[in-house]
Design an enzyme around this catalytic site. Structure first.
Site, short mmCIF file in Angstrom:
data_model
loop_
_atom_site.label_atom_id
_atom_site.label_comp_id
_atom_site.label_asym_id
_atom_site.label_seq_id
_atom_site.Cartn_x
_atom_site.Cartn_y
_atom_site.Cartn_z
N ARG A 1 -10.12 -11.60 2.25
CA ARG A 1 -10.95 -12.70 1.72
C ARG A 1 -10.19 -14.02 1.80
O ARG A 1 -10.79 -15.08 1.95
CB ARG A 1 -11.39 -12.35 0.29
CG ARG A 1 -10.25 -12.18 -0.67
CD ARG A 1 -10.67 -11.41 -1.93
NE ARG A 1 -10.77 -9.96 -1.69
CZ ARG A 1 -11.15 -9.07 -2.61
NH1 ARG A 1 -11.47 -9.47 -3.83
NH2 ARG A 1 -11.21 -7.80 -2.32
N LYS B 1 0.85 -1.20 0.00
CA LYS B 1 0.00 0.00 0.00
C LYS B 1 0.88 1.24 0.00
O LYS B 1 2.02 1.18 0.47
CB LYS B 1 -0.85 0.03 1.28
CG LYS B 1 -2.01 -0.94 1.31
CD LYS B 1 -2.79 -0.79 2.61
CE LYS B 1 -3.94 -1.78 2.69
NZ LYS B 1 -4.96 -1.59 1.65
N1 BES Z 1 -8.08 -3.74 4.55
C1 BES Z 1 -8.24 -3.34 3.20
C2 BES Z 1 -9.55 -2.61 2.96
C3 BES Z 1 -9.66 -1.26 3.62
C4 BES Z 1 -9.18 -0.14 2.98
C5 BES Z 1 -10.30 -1.13 4.82
C6 BES Z 1 -9.32 1.10 3.57
C7 BES Z 1 -10.43 0.11 5.41
C8 BES Z 1 -9.95 1.23 4.79
C9 BES Z 1 -8.23 -4.57 2.30
O1 BES Z 1 -7.41 -5.61 2.71
C10 BES Z 1 -7.70 -4.12 0.97
O2 BES Z 1 -6.58 -3.75 0.91
N2 BES Z 1 -8.56 -4.18 -0.04
C11 BES Z 1 -8.18 -3.77 -1.33
C12 BES Z 1 -8.74 -4.78 -2.30
C13 BES Z 1 -8.22 -4.61 -3.69
C14 BES Z 1 -6.75 -4.91 -3.76
C15 BES Z 1 -9.00 -5.53 -4.60
C16 BES Z 1 -8.80 -2.40 -1.56
O3 BES Z 1 -9.90 -2.14 -1.10
O4 BES Z 1 -8.13 -1.56 -2.18
MN MN Z 2 -5.43 -5.38 2.05
#
Ligand code: BES
Ligand code: MN
Ligand code: ZN
Length: 485
Positions: free
Chosen positions: A336, A262
C-alpha cells in the site's frame, strides 16, 4: 507454440485432433474409434479427451478427440479453451511435435476456434530456462498446431488472441523469475525489450526523481534494499483524445517483510509479490500488440522490501507524495505504501478517467476467497460491474468486497494522518481503504487484490502449476468490452 493455417491435412500428420461439442463425435469417424469413445465413456464434456489409433491410407494415425461441452453454455469460450488446453496437457511432452487440428466438418465459428487455440497455446507455456537436467521424456516436444480447414475469419480472430497469449506469457515469465534475476531495474529492462518497436512509450523515474516528487512512501519501502527502486509508466494512445484509463500495479520484486520480517517457511513465495505489476505489464503488451483502440497508461511501482541497517523501522512516519503522512507500524504492509505514491502520481500526471489497480496486497485475501476469485473493491458500481463481467468472460474471476467509512476509521493514527495497518480483522478491506485515501474525489477507482490467484500449486484449466498469468486477460477483456469501439 506455432499456429499454422492450412487447407489440407499435412501428408505427414501422425496426430490428428478434433474438437467436439457434448454428445457429438467427428463426422465419419471410423467405427473402432466411435465405439472406443463410447467404451471409454467419452461424453464431450469440456476438457475431456479421448485417444485412439486407427489406420488411414495405410498409415497408423493417432486420433485425439477433445470435448468442448454444451454448445450453449454461458462460459462457452472458457470451455473451448479447456478443450484446447486438454490437447496440450496430453501431448506437450509426448514426443509428438505437431498436432493437426482438423476443423473440416466442425461447426465451430472463427472466434470459437480462436478460443480453442488460446487454451492450446496457454497450456503449453513453461519456464524451463533454469532446468539443465531435464530427461528426454520431460522435455517439451510439441511445437506447432496446424489448423486444417479453419472457418471464415479464424485467422484474424487468432491474431488478436495470439497477442493476448503473448501478454499472458509475459506476465507469467515475470512472475516465475526469481528475485535475484528480477528486481526493479531488470524489470524495467525486460519491459523495454518487450515493448520495443510497439509504439508504446516508456517513462522511468529513478530514485532521485521520485525523491524530488516527494514519493517518500514508496521510497521508504526500498531503503533496506541494495536494488534501487523505479517507477515505470507505459503509455499507449490508441483511441482518440479522451482521458486515459490507468492501470496501476504493485511490483514488490521481493517481500521479506522488511524489519517486520516474515517467517522463513514460505517466504520464497514472495518472489511473486510483483504479480500486480506483472499482470498490468502483460496486459499492456497484449493491448499494444493487438493495437487496442483506447488510451491507456500503466504505472508500475517497482521496489524490493529488505531488512537492513538502512531499512525503515516500525513506527517511522513518512510523508507521501500527496502530502498525507503515514505511520509505518508494520514494514510488511509495504504494498500500500508503494501503491499510494503510484496512484497519486498517475492522477497528477495523467488525469485518468478511471483507475484500476492490481496487487498481491494481503494474505487475508487468500483466507477470504482462496484461489478461485480475486477480490475487487471499488468506489464506483458501474466500474465494479464492468470488471466483474470481464472477470467472468475471461476466466480471471473477481468477487466484490465492501468499502465503508467504518473500515476507513480503523486506519486513523494518534500521531499523524494514518497508520499503514488496521486490526487483524478485515485486513484486505482496511488495505483497500488505505488506498482509497489517495484517490481524488470523483475518480472512479477499483482495487483488485490478487494475492490468491497469481500462483498455483497445481495445474489449472489453462496453466501448469506455477505462474497463472492472472489479470492480463481480465484487463484485456475489460478494455475490449468497455473502452474500445
Ligand atoms: N505481499 C504480502 C501479501 C501476501 C501474502 C501476498 C501472502 C500473497 C501471499 C503483503 O505485503 C503483506 O505482507 N501483507 C501483510 C499485511 C499485514 C502486515 C497488515 C499480510 O497480509 O500479512
Ligand atoms: Mn508485505
Ligand atoms: Zn507484499
Amino acid at each position: 507454440m506455432q499456429v499454422i493455417f492450412s487447407e489440407n491435412l499435412p501428408a505427414d500428420a501422425r496426430l490428428v485432433a478434433y474438437v467436439v461439442d457434448k454428445g457429438a463425435l467427428p463426422d465419419g469417424l471410423e467405427k473402432p474409434l466411435a465405439d472406443g469413445a463410447g467404451a471409454a465413456r467419452f461424453k464431450g464434456n469440456a476438457g475431456q479427451l479421448f485417444e485412439g489409433f486407427v489406420e488411414r491410407d495405410g498409415k497408423v494415425v493417432r486420433v485425439a478427440i477433445a470435448g468442448a461441452g454444451a454448445a450453449d453454455a454461458e462460459d462457452r469460450s472458457a470451455r473451448l479453451e479447456k478443450a484446447g488446453a486438454a490437447l496440450t496437457a496430453k501431448y506437450l511432452t509426448s514426443g509428438e511435435k505437431q498436432i493437426a487440428l482438423d476443423m473440416r466438418g466442425s461447426n465451430l465459428s472463427g472466434d470459437e476456434l480462436a478460443s480453442v487455440l488460446l487454451g492450446l497455446r496457454l497450456r503449453g507455456w513453461r519456464h524451463d530456462a533454469y532446468r539443465t537436467k531435464l530427461k528426454e521424456e520431460q522435455k517439451k516436444t510439441l511445437e506447432a498446431v496446424t489448423v486444417v480447414g479453419a472457418p471464415e475469419g479464424a485467422e484474424a480472430e487468432w491474431s488478436t488472441q495470439a497477442a493476448v497469449a503473448e501478454g499472458v506469457e509475459f506476465t507469467r515469465t515475470l512472475i516465475a523469475e526469481p528475485a535475484n534475476k528480477l528486481y526493479p531495474v531488470s524489470f524495467v529492462e525486460k519491459c523495454r525489450a518487450a515493448f520495443e518497436g510497439t509504439g508504446a512509450e516508456l517513462t522511468v523515474l529513478d530514485e532521485e526523481q521520485m525523491e524530488e516528487l516527494g514519493m517518500h512512501a514508496l521510497l521508504g519501502v526500498g531503503l533496506g534494499s541494495e536494488q534501487p527502486s523505479r517507477l515505470l509508466a507505459i503509455t499507449w494512445n490508441g483511441g482518440g483524445d479522451g482521458k486515459p484509463t490507468a492501470f496501476v500495479g504493485k511490483g514488490v520484486t521481493f517481500d521479506t517483510g522488511g524489519i517486520s520480517l516474515k517467517p522463513g517457511p514460505g517466504m520464497w513465495d514472495m518472489k511473486w509479490d510483483m504479480g500486480g505489476a506483472g499482470a498490468v505489464a502483460g496486459a499492456m503488451l497484449a493491448l499494444v500488440k493487438r493495437k487496442a483502440k483506447a488510451n491507456l497508461v500503466a504505472v508500475l511501482g517497482l521496489v524490493e522490501n529488505m531488512p537492513d541497517g538502512k531499512a525503515q523501522r516500525p513506527g517511522d512516519i513518512v510523508t507521501s507524495m500527496s502530502g498525507q503522512t503515514i505511520e509505518v507500524l508494520n514494514t510488511d504492509a509495504e504494498g500500500r505504501l508503494v501503491l499510494c505514491d503510484a496512484l497519486h502520481w498517475v492522477q497528477e500526471e495523467h488525469k485518468p478517467a478511471r483507475i484500476v489497480d492490481f496487487a498481491t496486497l494481503t494474505g487475508a485475501m487468500l483466507i477470504a476467497l482462496g484461489h478461485e476469485h480475486a477480490g475487487v473493491f471499488s468506489n464506483d458500481d458501474d466500474l465494479a460491474e464492468q470488471l466483474l463481467a470481464a472477470g467472468k468472460a475471461s476466466g480471471d474471476k473477481l468477487w466484490r468486497m465492501p468499502l465503508a467509512p467504518a473500515y476507513d476509521k480503523l486506519l486513523d493514527s494518534p500521531i499523524c494522518d494514518m497508520k499503514n495497518i488496521g486490526p487483524r480483522e478485515a485486513g484486505s478491506i482496511t488495505a483497500a481503504q488505505f488506498l482509497q485515501r489517495f484517490i481524488k474525489d470523483g475518480t472512479p477507482w477499483a482495487h483488485c487484490d490478487i494475492a490468491g490467484t497469481v500462483w498455483s500449486d497445481k495445474p489449472g484449466a489453462t496453466w501448469d502449476k506455477g505462474a497463472t498469468g492472472y489479470g492480463a486477460r481480465l484487463i484485456d477483456r475489460f478494455v475490449r468490452d468497455n473502452l474500445e469501439g
